[in-house]
Motif scaffolding. Structure first.
Motif, PDB file in Angstrom:
ATOM      1  N   LEU A   1       0.829  -1.201   0.000  1.00 19.66           N
ATOM      2  CA  LEU A   1       0.000   0.000   0.000  1.00 19.66           C
ATOM      3  C   LEU A   1       0.863   1.250   0.000  1.00 19.66           C
ATOM      4  O   LEU A   1       1.760   1.396   0.840  1.00 19.66           O
ATOM      5  CB  LEU A   1      -0.899   0.002   1.248  1.00 19.66           C
ATOM      6  CG  LEU A   1      -1.721   1.273   1.506  1.00 19.66           C
ATOM      7  CD1 LEU A   1      -2.765   1.489   0.410  1.00 19.66           C
ATOM      8  CD2 LEU A   1      -2.384   1.203   2.887  1.00 19.66           C
TER       9      LEU A   1
ATOM     10  N   THR B   1      -3.015  10.687  -5.549  1.00 15.85           N
ATOM     11  CA  THR B   1      -3.413   9.387  -4.994  1.00 15.85           C
ATOM     12  C   THR B   1      -4.476   8.727  -5.857  1.00 15.85           C
ATOM     13  O   THR B   1      -4.418   7.514  -6.129  1.00 15.85           O
ATOM     14  CB  THR B   1      -3.922   9.552  -3.558  1.00 15.85           C
ATOM     15  OG1 THR B   1      -2.886  10.111  -2.746  1.00 15.85           O
ATOM     16  CG2 THR B   1      -4.364   8.227  -2.976  1.00 15.85           C
TER      17      THR B   1
ATOM     18  N   SER C   1      -3.842   5.255  -7.760  1.00 13.05           N
ATOM     19  CA  SER C   1      -4.638   4.092  -7.358  1.00 13.05           C
ATOM     20  C   SER C   1      -5.077   3.285  -8.574  1.00 13.05           C
ATOM     21  O   SER C   1      -5.371   2.084  -8.463  1.00 13.05           O
ATOM     22  CB  SER C   1      -5.865   4.527  -6.550  1.00 13.05           C
ATOM     23  OG  SER C   1      -6.831   5.167  -7.376  1.00 13.05           O
TER      24      SER C   1
ATOM     25  N   ARG D   1      -2.259  -0.335 -10.257  1.00 13.11           N
ATOM     26  CA  ARG D   1      -2.895  -1.655 -10.330  1.00 13.11           C
ATOM     27  C   ARG D   1      -2.077  -2.617 -11.180  1.00 13.11           C
ATOM     28  O   ARG D   1      -2.086  -3.834 -10.947  1.00 13.11           O
ATOM     29  CB  ARG D   1      -4.302  -1.527 -10.921  1.00 13.11           C
ATOM     30  CG  ARG D   1      -5.333  -0.982  -9.964  1.00 13.11           C
ATOM     31  CD  ARG D   1      -6.720  -0.993 -10.568  1.00 13.11           C
ATOM     32  NE  ARG D   1      -7.739  -0.539  -9.630  1.00 13.11           N
ATOM     33  CZ  ARG D   1      -9.035  -0.551  -9.863  1.00 13.11           C
ATOM     34  NH1 ARG D   1      -9.487  -1.006 -11.044  1.00 13.11           N
ATOM     35  NH2 ARG D   1      -9.896  -0.130  -8.972  1.00 13.11           N
TER      36      ARG D   1
ATOM     37  N   ARG E   1      -1.630  -0.917  -4.146  1.00 17.53           N
ATOM     38  CA  ARG E   1      -2.763  -0.032  -3.893  1.00 17.53           C
ATOM     39  C   ARG E   1      -2.282   1.361  -3.485  1.00 17.53           C
ATOM     40  O   ARG E   1      -1.168   1.515  -2.988  1.00 17.53           O
ATOM     41  CB  ARG E   1      -3.646  -0.611  -2.780  1.00 17.53           C
ATOM     42  CG  ARG E   1      -4.372  -1.885  -3.192  1.00 17.53           C
ATOM     43  CD  ARG E   1      -5.013  -2.573  -1.979  1.00 17.53           C
ATOM     44  NE  ARG E   1      -3.999  -3.057  -1.058  1.00 17.53           N
ATOM     45  CZ  ARG E   1      -4.007  -2.844   0.250  1.00 17.53           C
ATOM     46  NH1 ARG E   1      -4.994  -2.137   0.805  1.00 17.53           N
ATOM     47  NH2 ARG E   1      -3.051  -3.337   1.027  1.00 17.53           N
TER      48      ARG E   1
ATOM     49  N   ALA F   1      -3.840   4.969  -1.422  1.00 18.06           N
ATOM     50  CA  ALA F   1      -4.938   5.577  -0.668  1.00 18.06           C
ATOM     51  C   ALA F   1      -4.376   6.737   0.142  1.00 18.06           C
ATOM     52  O   ALA F   1      -3.155   6.917   0.243  1.00 18.06           O
ATOM     53  CB  ALA F   1      -5.592   4.538   0.246  1.00 18.06           C
TER      54      ALA F   1
ATOM     55  N   ASP G   1      -9.642  -1.702   0.332  1.00 18.93           N
ATOM     56  CA  ASP G   1      -9.439  -1.086  -0.974  1.00 18.93           C
ATOM     57  C   ASP G   1     -10.038   0.325  -1.022  1.00 18.93           C
ATOM     58  O   ASP G   1     -10.163   0.921  -2.082  1.00 18.93           O
ATOM     59  CB  ASP G   1     -10.076  -1.946  -2.073  1.00 18.93           C
ATOM     60  CG  ASP G   1      -9.553  -1.590  -3.465  1.00 18.93           C
ATOM     61  OD1 ASP G   1      -8.345  -1.322  -3.593  1.00 18.93           O
ATOM     62  OD2 ASP G   1     -10.363  -1.550  -4.414  1.00 18.93           O
TER      63      ASP G   1
ATOM     64  N   LEU H   1     -10.371   4.263  -0.903  1.00 17.92           N
ATOM     65  CA  LEU H   1      -9.453   5.257  -1.466  1.00 17.92           C
ATOM     66  C   LEU H   1      -9.174   6.414  -0.521  1.00 17.92           C
ATOM     67  O   LEU H   1      -8.014   6.726  -0.216  1.00 17.92           O
ATOM     68  CB  LEU H   1     -10.021   5.785  -2.782  1.00 17.92           C
ATOM     69  CG  LEU H   1      -9.218   6.830  -3.541  1.00 17.92           C
ATOM     70  CD1 LEU H   1      -7.808   6.340  -3.849  1.00 17.92           C
ATOM     71  CD2 LEU H   1      -9.954   7.218  -4.825  1.00 17.92           C
TER      72      LEU H   1
END
Length: 273
Positions: A136, A166, A170, A174, A179, A181, A226, A228
């Motif tokens: 992350l 961000t 995001s 992928r 990820r 956030a 997941d 955001l």
């Protein structure tokens, strides 16, 4: 395997105080290896003593210095066996005042730390994130990214930029299985606040003073989610929605109520004399 000995790991900037310190403490308490980075050498020394040198890597770091950031990430990777479960770009500074009355250099420094420093961190950390399944990329934005806030215009602009970055990453990341956030904190009782701000804050509502550990809890939750954008407190999501749906209405509410409105009126009254 390195110093982390197979533990999950988090790299945190601004780790010596406030939200970064509380995040360090929380993740350490849950068995993670922590990389704590800050310009505050004394704070880092206290952090290392508190959680133990075997459980962390602490180093001074200016987030605007890309070669220094690269070295910090390399040292962290050596300690974790080339892994990074969370990159938490948290370091930030604030500067208050009317935009046209502030020295250009003060505004530029806010941009360099709050936006360029985040970009540098992501550039430097993405290699380790890509090498770590489920990783992350997490960043501290602000409630000031819901609507451009007078009195902290450049700070607000940098936090809008972080939020937009961000959102884009995001999607882009992928392809790497990474990820992205962010957290949008309101009035968090940390050293970045002006003296007396927390004490004078309302006792209720979205701009009440909130302890920094609440942000740390959100970072923990975000790793398994997941989602955001994370709002602290959650009611700030309504302000974000209102600002998007009716920016003129929000503009008038901000301009006619609260401390900024009083500052503008006082300055206008002084100019009329």
């Amino acid at each position: 395997m390195g110093q982390a000995e197979g533990r999950q790991s988090i790299f945190i900037t601004g780790a010596a105080s406030g939200m970064g310190l509380e995040t360090t403490r929380l993740f350490h308490s849950r068995g993670w290896f922590v990389g704590g980075f800050d310009q505050n050498a004394e704070g880092l020394k206290k952090l290392e003593a508190e959680i133990g040198a075997d459980n962390c890597l602490v180093q001074q770091l200016d987030v605007t210095d890309k070669p220094a950031f690269e070295k910090a990430v390399a040292a962290f990777g050596a300690a974790t066996g080339g892994k990074m479960d969370i990159l938490y770009n948290n370091a930030g500074i604030g500067a208050g005042g009317f935009f046209d009355e502030m020295p250009f250099e003060d505004n530029l420094k806010v941009v360099q730390v709050n936006l360029v420093g985040v970009m540098i961190g992501i550039y430097c950390g993405i290699g380790l994130l890509k090498a770590t399944p489920g990783s992350l990329c997490f960043t501290t934005s602000s409630s000031a990214a819901t609507y451009g806030m007078p009195g902290i215009a450049t700070y607000s602009a940098t936090k809008h930029a972080v939020k937009g970055l961000t959102e884009a990453l995001s999607i882009e990341f992928r392809r790497h299985g990474v990820r992205a956030a962010d957290v949008l904190p309101g009035l968090i009782n940390t050293p970045i606040l002006p003296d007396g701000a927390a004490a004078n804050a309302p006792k209720e509502g979205m701009f009440r003073a909130i302890p920094p550990v609440e942000v740390a809890k959100v970072v923990w939750e975000a790793y398994s989610s997941d989602k955001l954008h994370w709002y602290v407190p959650p009611e700030l999501a309504e302000l974000d929605k209102a600002a998007g749906n009716a920016p003129e209405l929000v503009r008038e509410q901000i301009a006619t109520t609260g401390p900024i409105a009083r500052m503008i009126e006082e300055q206008a009254a002084a100019a009329r004399k």
